[in-house]
Motif scaffolding. Structure first.
Motif, PDB file in Angstrom:
ATOM      1  N   LEU A 145      -2.837  -6.380  -1.805  1.00  0.00           N
ATOM      2  CA  LEU A 145      -3.915  -5.598  -2.394  1.00  0.00           C
ATOM      3  C   LEU A 145      -4.444  -4.561  -1.393  1.00  0.00           C
ATOM      4  CD1 LEU A 145      -5.981  -5.033  -4.655  1.00  0.00           C
ATOM      5  CD2 LEU A 145      -7.401  -6.833  -3.649  1.00  0.00           C
ATOM      6  N   ALA A 146      -4.667  -4.984  -0.157  1.00  0.00           N
ATOM      7  CA  ALA A 146      -5.171  -4.075   0.877  1.00  0.00           C
ATOM      8  C   ALA A 146      -4.180  -2.936   1.133  1.00  0.00           C
ATOM      9  CB  ALA A 146      -5.437  -4.839   2.168  1.00  0.00           C
ATOM     10  N   LEU A 147      -2.905  -3.257   1.183  1.00  0.00           N
ATOM     11  CA  LEU A 147      -1.880  -2.245   1.405  1.00  0.00           C
ATOM     12  C   LEU A 147      -1.873  -1.230   0.258  1.00  0.00           C
ATOM     13  CD1 LEU A 147       0.454  -1.258   3.165  1.00  0.00           C
ATOM     14  CD2 LEU A 147       1.944  -2.779   1.879  1.00  0.00           C
ATOM     15  N   ASN A 148      -1.974  -1.712  -0.966  1.00  0.00           N
ATOM     16  CA  ASN A 148      -1.983  -0.817  -2.123  1.00  0.00           C
ATOM     17  C   ASN A 148      -3.238   0.046  -2.166  1.00  0.00           C
ATOM     18  OD1 ASN A 148       0.544  -1.441  -3.149  1.00  0.00           O
ATOM     19  ND2 ASN A 148      -0.232  -3.236  -4.219  1.00  0.00           N
ATOM     20  N   LEU A 149      -4.363  -0.463  -1.685  1.00  0.00           N
ATOM     21  CA  LEU A 149      -5.586   0.332  -1.634  1.00  0.00           C
ATOM     22  C   LEU A 149      -5.486   1.466  -0.601  1.00  0.00           C
ATOM     23  CD1 LEU A 149      -8.327  -2.429  -1.905  1.00  0.00           C
ATOM     24  CD2 LEU A 149      -7.765  -0.701  -3.626  1.00  0.00           C
ATOM     25  N   LEU A 150      -4.743   1.229   0.475  1.00  0.00           N
ATOM     26  CA  LEU A 150      -4.577   2.247   1.516  1.00  0.00           C
ATOM     27  C   LEU A 150      -3.647   3.380   1.088  1.00  0.00           C
ATOM     28  CD1 LEU A 150      -4.166   0.034   4.701  1.00  0.00           C
ATOM     29  CD2 LEU A 150      -6.099   1.505   4.142  1.00  0.00           C
ATOM     30  N   LYS A 151      -2.707   3.061   0.212  1.00  0.00           N
ATOM     31  CA  LYS A 151      -1.690   4.039  -0.169  1.00  0.00           C
ATOM     32  C   LYS A 151      -2.272   5.148  -1.021  1.00  0.00           C
ATOM     33  CE  LYS A 151       2.322   1.030   0.132  1.00  0.00           C
ATOM     34  NZ  LYS A 151       3.425   0.396  -0.585  1.00  0.00           N
ATOM     35  N   LYS A 152      -1.862   6.366  -0.703  1.00  0.00           N
ATOM     36  CA  LYS A 152      -2.230   7.540  -1.489  1.00  0.00           C
ATOM     37  C   LYS A 152      -1.063   7.844  -2.419  1.00  0.00           C
ATOM     38  CE  LYS A 152      -6.034   8.060   0.820  1.00  0.00           C
ATOM     39  NZ  LYS A 152      -7.178   7.374   0.386  1.00  0.00           N
ATOM     40  N   GLU A 153      -1.063   9.061  -2.980  1.00  0.00           N
ATOM     41  CA  GLU A 153       0.036   9.436  -3.858  1.00  0.00           C
ATOM     42  C   GLU A 153       1.363   9.344  -3.114  1.00  0.00           C
ATOM     43  OE1 GLU A 153      -0.040  14.110  -3.926  1.00  0.00           O
ATOM     44  OE2 GLU A 153      -2.021  13.307  -4.374  1.00  0.00           O
ATOM     45  N   LYS A 154       2.399   9.029  -3.831  1.00  0.00           N
ATOM     46  CA  LYS A 154       3.755   8.865  -3.301  1.00  0.00           C
ATOM     47  C   LYS A 154       3.843   7.706  -2.303  1.00  0.00           C
ATOM     48  CE  LYS A 154       4.581  13.806  -3.560  1.00  0.00           C
ATOM     49  NZ  LYS A 154       4.858  14.998  -2.775  1.00  0.00           N
ATOM     50  N   GLY A 155       2.894   6.807  -2.299  1.00  0.00           N
ATOM     51  CA  GLY A 155       2.951   5.643  -1.415  1.00  0.00           C
ATOM     52  C   GLY A 155       2.694   5.941   0.051  1.00  0.00           C
ATOM     53  N   GLU A 156       2.096   7.080   0.349  1.00  0.00           N
ATOM     54  CA  GLU A 156       1.824   7.460   1.730  1.00  0.00           C
ATOM     55  C   GLU A 156       0.496   6.871   2.197  1.00  0.00           C
ATOM     56  OE1 GLU A 156       1.803  11.708   1.579  1.00  0.00           O
ATOM     57  OE2 GLU A 156       3.937  11.822   1.124  1.00  0.00           O
ATOM     58  N   ILE A 157       0.453   6.488   3.471  1.00  0.00           N
ATOM     59  CA  ILE A 157      -0.781   5.965   4.066  1.00  0.00           C
ATOM     60  C   ILE A 157      -1.182   6.900   5.215  1.00  0.00           C
ATOM     61  CG2 ILE A 157      -1.885   4.043   5.260  1.00  0.00           C
ATOM     62  CD1 ILE A 157       0.222   2.218   3.960  1.00  0.00           C
ATOM     63  N   PRO A 158      -2.261   7.683   5.014  1.00  0.00           N
ATOM     64  CA  PRO A 158      -2.700   8.561   6.109  1.00  0.00           C
ATOM     65  C   PRO A 158      -3.503   7.774   7.148  1.00  0.00           C
ATOM     66  CG  PRO A 158      -4.084   8.882   4.181  1.00  0.00           C
ATOM     67  CD  PRO A 158      -3.038   7.872   3.800  1.00  0.00           C
TER      68      PRO A 158
END
Length: 181
Positions: A145-158
């Motif tokens: 859940l935490a990982l999915n909350l961090l992800k932006k569009e296209k699955g990128e994590i800034p």
């Protein structure tokens, strides 16, 4: 130039191994008598693009003054398409997860003067996939859940990091300061 980084995080567990092969190094205007405020020595460590690519996978550039102690350095460090899987031992030790997939794009700058560092980094993690090393553990769902909350569009994590501190201060840890940021 080939560089091999190896770090055993836990005794008896697989270590972190990062290999950079075929790096190039250059140093220009090496002058140990330049005025203290100047940084005219130019150094560069980089991995040339491969094949048809024009992308430097690793590129470190710095201006420095070798005539002052501690050395005065200002530069940049950039990574492209950096594979995160070798860092699974850190993830396993900290969060009990394995890094199954993921790459990093990093643009950073640093300034070191009189043992004081100011560094900034802008990074993007692409395609990160983690797997819990504990089966049927409640933490697994929370981590996902935490990982999915961090992800932006296209699955990128800034990721943005700013670090500041004295390198000669035993209580200052650069890695800890970066993680805390």
């Amino acid at each position: 130039l080939d560089i091999n980084f190896r770090h055993e995080v836990e005794k008896g567990k697989p270590p972190i191994i990062v290999d950079w092969k075929g790096l190039r190094f250059s140093a220009n205007n090496i002058d140990t008598r330049m005025p203290a405020h100047r940084r005219d020595t130019r150094v560069r460590l980089y991995q040339p693009p491969r094949g048809d690519s024009k992308v430097f996978l690793l590129d470190l550039r710095a201006g420095m003054n070798l005539g002052v102690y501690p050395p005065s350095v200002k530069g940049s460090f950039n990574l492209r398409q950096f594979d995160l899987r070798p860092f699974s031992p850190y993830a396993r030790n900290a969060q009990e997860v394995e890094i199954r997939r993921g790459t990093l794009k990093l643009d950073s700058g640093f300034n070191i003067r009189q043992n004081y560092i100011i560094a900034t980094a802008d990074a993007v993690v692409f395609g990160l996939a983690l797997e819990s090393i504990r089966k049927n553990d409640a933490r697994k769902a929370v981590q996902l859940l935490a990982l999915n909350l961090l992800k932006k569009e296209k699955g990128e994590i800034p990721v943005k990091v700013r670090v500041e501190g004295r390198l000669d201060d035993p209580s200052f840890n650069l890695a800890e300061a970066a993680v805390a940021s």
